[in-house]
Every structure is written in structure tokens, then in C-alpha cells.
Design a protein around this motif. Structure first.
Motif, PDB file in Angstrom:
ATOM      1  N   ALA A  64      -9.082   4.593  -1.961  1.00 57.22           N
ATOM      2  CA  ALA A  64     -10.229   5.453  -1.701  1.00 57.22           C
ATOM      3  C   ALA A  64     -10.409   5.642  -0.142  1.00 57.22           C
ATOM      4  O   ALA A  64     -11.052   6.518   0.313  1.00 57.22           O
ATOM      5  CB  ALA A  64     -11.306   4.907  -2.199  1.00 57.22           C
ATOM      6  N   LEU A  65      -9.856   4.749   0.636  1.00 59.52           N
ATOM      7  CA  LEU A  65     -10.129   4.624   2.182  1.00 59.52           C
ATOM      8  C   LEU A  65      -8.957   5.145   2.776  1.00 59.52           C
ATOM      9  O   LEU A  65      -8.656   6.023   3.502  1.00 59.52           O
ATOM     10  CB  LEU A  65     -10.422   3.268   2.303  1.00 59.52           C
ATOM     11  N   GLU A  66      -7.643   4.309   2.292  1.00 60.71           N
ATOM     12  CA  GLU A  66      -6.284   4.550   2.800  1.00 60.71           C
ATOM     13  C   GLU A  66      -5.611   5.612   2.543  1.00 60.71           C
ATOM     14  O   GLU A  66      -5.194   6.417   3.373  1.00 60.71           O
ATOM     15  CB  GLU A  66      -5.392   3.483   2.518  1.00 60.71           C
ATOM     16  N   TYR A  67      -5.865   6.234   1.388  1.00 57.07           N
ATOM     17  CA  TYR A  67      -5.027   7.572   0.852  1.00 57.07           C
ATOM     18  C   TYR A  67      -5.766   8.688   1.164  1.00 57.07           C
ATOM     19  O   TYR A  67      -5.193   9.907   1.208  1.00 57.07           O
ATOM     20  CB  TYR A  67      -4.562   7.314  -0.568  1.00 57.07           C
ATOM     21  N   ARG A 121      -4.030  -3.403   0.854  1.00 56.50           N
ATOM     22  CA  ARG A 121      -5.195  -2.850   1.515  1.00 56.50           C
ATOM     23  C   ARG A 121      -4.686  -2.234   2.828  1.00 56.50           C
ATOM     24  O   ARG A 121      -5.739  -1.605   3.533  1.00 56.50           O
ATOM     25  CB  ARG A 121      -6.434  -3.893   1.818  1.00 56.50           C
ATOM     26  N   VAL A 122      -3.718  -2.539   3.342  1.00 61.54           N
ATOM     27  CA  VAL A 122      -3.284  -2.104   4.672  1.00 61.54           C
ATOM     28  C   VAL A 122      -2.116  -1.367   4.848  1.00 61.54           C
ATOM     29  O   VAL A 122      -0.994  -1.780   4.743  1.00 61.54           O
ATOM     30  CB  VAL A 122      -3.177  -3.335   5.793  1.00 61.54           C
ATOM     31  N   LEU A 123      -2.076   0.012   5.143  1.00 63.65           N
ATOM     32  CA  LEU A 123      -0.925   0.710   5.190  1.00 63.65           C
ATOM     33  C   LEU A 123       0.060   0.153   6.495  1.00 63.65           C
ATOM     34  O   LEU A 123      -0.477  -0.072   7.439  1.00 63.65           O
ATOM     35  CB  LEU A 123      -1.037   2.267   5.595  1.00 63.65           C
ATOM     36  N   TYR A 124       1.529   0.046   6.224  1.00 59.91           N
ATOM     37  CA  TYR A 124       2.229  -0.460   7.095  1.00 59.91           C
ATOM     38  C   TYR A 124       2.096   0.361   8.353  1.00 59.91           C
ATOM     39  O   TYR A 124       2.177   1.470   8.661  1.00 59.91           O
ATOM     40  CB  TYR A 124       3.374  -0.426   6.592  1.00 59.91           C
ATOM     41  N   MET A 128       0.915  -1.057  -0.067  1.00 59.98           N
ATOM     42  CA  MET A 128      -0.009  -0.124   0.112  1.00 59.98           C
ATOM     43  C   MET A 128       0.849   1.218  -0.026  1.00 59.98           C
ATOM     44  O   MET A 128       0.336   2.415  -0.446  1.00 59.98           O
ATOM     45  CB  MET A 128      -0.946   0.100   1.213  1.00 59.98           C
ATOM     46  N   ASN A 129       2.134   1.162   0.371  1.00 58.67           N
ATOM     47  CA  ASN A 129       2.999   2.207   0.573  1.00 58.67           C
ATOM     48  C   ASN A 129       3.073   2.766  -1.083  1.00 58.67           C
ATOM     49  O   ASN A 129       3.140   3.944  -1.288  1.00 58.67           O
ATOM     50  CB  ASN A 129       4.243   2.140   0.906  1.00 58.67           C
ATOM     51  N   TYR A 130       3.395   1.801  -1.792  1.00 58.43           N
ATOM     52  CA  TYR A 130       3.698   2.283  -3.149  1.00 58.43           C
ATOM     53  C   TYR A 130       2.227   2.610  -3.973  1.00 58.43           C
ATOM     54  O   TYR A 130       2.463   3.491  -4.790  1.00 58.43           O
ATOM     55  CB  TYR A 130       4.195   0.887  -3.938  1.00 58.43           C
TER      56      TYR A 130
END
Length: 245
Positions: free
Chosen positions: A76-79, A112-115, A42-44
Motif C-alpha cells: 500500500a506504500l511501496e506499490y 518492505r523495501v524496493l531494491y 518486494m519486486n515480486y
């Protein structure tokens, strides 16, 4: 009108990164590779989002104050929670608590999950809440992997922030008899909601399908692939940077 920018996430389309496997299999393999250097896929994907917004801002036919992000619950959720240039968000699909994932025995793919979010206790409700007071519409497919009740609970938890901001009118939950996160009913309702708040007029969305483009017509890069660094290349560079001396 609206302008839509759709790009291939890493592991898909013209950005396969690996020589074999389905998109889901490639993304899981890349996710494991990222974990070895303290990152997550998800970082990338978040970096892709940032560059996409940069590009849209530079277009003369785009209003930079009305950029929205939509998708099946990942970017759309994480970023959206971290880029203040995002004026509205339309996450759909797996928008639930981490407990709901566990209860349903559904594995959350690494992209789907940011570190660090699990360690810090950052839940989906908090990410939704961080969008207040901006327009938000959440999609909940009734025949998806996760229950509509779990998505509704997450949405209701986030509404506490929208009530505090006095902006509950700009937030909406759409559940429909769909199996896919972006099925027709959810898709139309989501675009209609964004149109209501980001355009000067509200209009009912009607989809008219024409002829589909061929693979070659959709290709944006050379047939032999884009000659850029892969996630694995970047992870190797990070490994060399953080290696003990």
C-alpha cells in the motif's frame, strides 16, 4: 458496495515457497536469495499487485477508476506510488522514515523495501507524497513497534505535496490505541475514509463478524499446492541471464 481482493503474498498461505519456517522466516530467506541476483522480495510483491489490479479491471462489477490498495505499510506504500490506476491508498503500520527504523532498532523485512530505494534516498514521505492529489489515509497504531510521532512526522512531510496540489482534504492520519497495524479501530477508520472518497455516499463502517471459513473452504488451489515457479526458480533464471560470459 465494495469488493475486496485478498491474496497470499509469497511465503504465506498457499504460496510458502519453502518447506519450513514461519511466514516471516520464509520471507527473510527469500529476501536474501533475491539479494544475490540484485533484486528484493518486494519486486515480486509489486508484480503481484500489478496482476491483482489487472484482474480487478477486467471484472464487470468493479469500477476501474475507483481501485484502492490497503495493507500494513508494504504494498500500500511501496506499490501505490508507481501504478496510476490506484485511485486511493491506505498504508498502515510501519510508515516512517528510515532513520526512525534505525532509532527504534527495528529491522525492516526485505519485502518492505524496493531494491535501490535506500541507495536513491527514497523515503516513505516521498512515496506518500506521490499519491497527491488522490485520497490517502495512513494508520498509526499507538502500541506498535514504531512511534506514532515518527508516523506523524512522515505524514506531515508528505502533506507539503498535498498542500501544493490543493488536496489536503483527501488525506488523513488515523492513530488509535492499537498494537496491530490493522486493528479494529484503524481498520474501520480506514475503510470509512476510502468509502467517503470513492463511493457516492459516506457511511460509518460497522463490522459484523459471522462464522469463519475453514482452511479447506478458503483454499483456492489444489491440496498439493499450486504448480508454478517459485521465487527461487525465477531467481535462478535471472542468475543464468546475468552471469558473466
Amino acid at each position: 458496495g465494495m469488493i475486496a481482493l485478498a491474496y497470499d503474498p509469497v511465503g504465506c498461505g498457499e504460496r510458502p515457497q519453502l518447506a519450513s519456517g514461519s511466514p516471516a522466516e520464509r520471507q527473510r530467506a527469500l529476501g536474501l536469495h533475491c539479494s544475490a541476483v540484485g533484486l528484493n522480495l518486494m519486486n515480486y510483491r509489486a508484480w503481484d499487485c500489478r496482476r491483482a489490479v489487472d484482474y480487478l479491471e477486467q471484472r464487470p462489477d468493479v469500477d476501474p477508476a475507483k481501485i484502492a490498495i490497503a495493507g500494513d505499510g508494504a504494498e500500500a506504500l511501496e506499490y501505490a506510488a508507481f501504478d496510476k490506476r490506484i485511485a486511493a491508498s491506505f498504508p498502515t503500520g510501519q510508515v516512517v522514515s528510515f532513520k526512525a527504523f534505525i532509532d527504534a532498532a527495528v529491522m525492516s523485512d526485505p519485502e518492505r523495501v524496493l531494491y535501490g530505494s535506500l541507495r536513491e534516498g527514497v523515503e516513505h514521505a516521498e512515496l506518500l507524497a506521490s499519491m497527491a492529489p488522490h485520497p490517502l489515509v495512513v494508520g498509526a497504531p499507538q502500541r506498535g513497534l514504531l512511534s506514532v510521532e515518527a508516523t506523524t512526522q512522515t505524514f506531515n512531510d508528505a502533506m507539503r505535496a498535498y498542500r501544493a496540489a490543493g488536496s489536503t482534504d483527501v488525506a488523513s492520519l488515523v492513530d488509535a490505541n492499537e498494537a496491530l497495524a490493522l486493528g479494529p479501530d484503524i481498520r474501520r477508520a480506514g475503510v470509512d475514509w476510502l468509502s467517503r472518497w470513492l463511493s457516492p455516499v459516506s457511511r460509518t463502517v460497522v463490522e459484523e463478524f459471522g462464522d469463519l471459513f475453514s482452511t479447506e473452504e478458503l483454499r483456492s488451489g489444489p491440496a498439493e499446492g499450486l504448480q508454478t515457479k517459485t521465487v527461487i526458480d525465477l531467481n535462478r533464471e535471472r542468475a543464468a541471464l546475468i552471469a558473466p560470459t
